[in-house]
Motif scaffolding. Structure first.
Motif, short mmCIF file in Angstrom:
data_model
loop_
_atom_site.label_atom_id
_atom_site.label_comp_id
_atom_site.label_asym_id
_atom_site.label_seq_id
_atom_site.Cartn_x
_atom_site.Cartn_y
_atom_site.Cartn_z
N ASP A 1 -42.66 -15.55 44.14
CA ASP A 1 -42.05 -14.81 43.10
C ASP A 1 -42.83 -15.16 41.72
O ASP A 1 -43.17 -14.26 40.87
CB ASP A 1 -40.38 -15.20 42.89
N VAL B 1 -33.10 -13.84 36.76
CA VAL B 1 -32.52 -13.02 37.63
C VAL B 1 -31.45 -12.02 36.92
O VAL B 1 -31.87 -10.67 37.07
CB VAL B 1 -31.61 -13.51 38.83
N TYR B 2 -30.55 -12.31 36.19
CA TYR B 2 -29.50 -11.51 35.52
C TYR B 2 -30.27 -10.85 34.17
O TYR B 2 -29.74 -9.73 33.83
CB TYR B 2 -28.33 -12.19 35.41
N ALA C 1 -37.01 -10.88 41.25
CA ALA C 1 -36.56 -10.90 42.41
C ALA C 1 -35.52 -9.96 42.82
O ALA C 1 -34.94 -9.97 43.68
CB ALA C 1 -36.62 -12.06 42.98
N VAL C 2 -35.21 -8.97 41.94
CA VAL C 2 -34.09 -7.81 42.29
C VAL C 2 -34.53 -6.74 42.55
O VAL C 2 -35.45 -6.14 41.56
CB VAL C 2 -33.14 -7.77 41.05
#
Length: 138
Positions: free
Chosen positions: A54, A120-121, A126-127
């Motif tokens: 990643d 992530v958020y 990685a989404v």
């Protein structure tokens, strides 16, 4: 999903250390702490492979900077746990030193987790867009 295993094992290892402080079977709890610690190390190394993939795929410099900090802290945590497990196995330090190594490692893990969550958020690292669309359609 791979990161939940080492985190859970390391948190349980710390819990086992605290239980050992009040238990009549402290040796059993110290052994449980050691075994879950080693399991966490193995799980973290497996997760690190995918984390590196990643990291290498990131192009946005500010996000890559956060990812490098996240990776660096995680590597420090793994090293702390390797040292902790080694000293426990060889009984070369007191249980209180081992406990403090675990507390410090978990504190660093919290910081690393916050950075990982930020990636992530806030940045969607990685989404996959299709995953996000599928979860909002249901």
């Amino acid at each position: 999903m791979l990161v939940t295993l080492p985190i859970g094992m390391w948190v349980f290892s710390l819990a086992a250390d605290f239980i050992a402080l009040r238990s009549g079977a402290a040796d059993t709890w110290h052994a449980a702490a050691l075994y879950t610690m080693v399991g966490g190390i193995i799980g973290a190394l497996a997760a690190a492979v995918f984390g590196l993939v990643d990291l290498l795929s990131l192009r946005d410099p500010p996000i890559k900077s956060i990812a490098i900090k996240h990776m660096s802290i995680n590597l420090v945590v793994v090293v702390l746990y390797v040292v902790n497990a080694w000293t426990r196995y060889h009984a070369s330090v007191s249980p209180s030193v081992s406990l403090w190594l675990s507390v410090i490692a978990i504190a660093l893990l919290l910081v690393s987790g916050w950075l990982g969550g930020k990636m992530v958020y806030e940045a969607g690292v990685a989404v996959h867009a299709s995953d996000t669309a599928a979860s909002t359609d249901s």
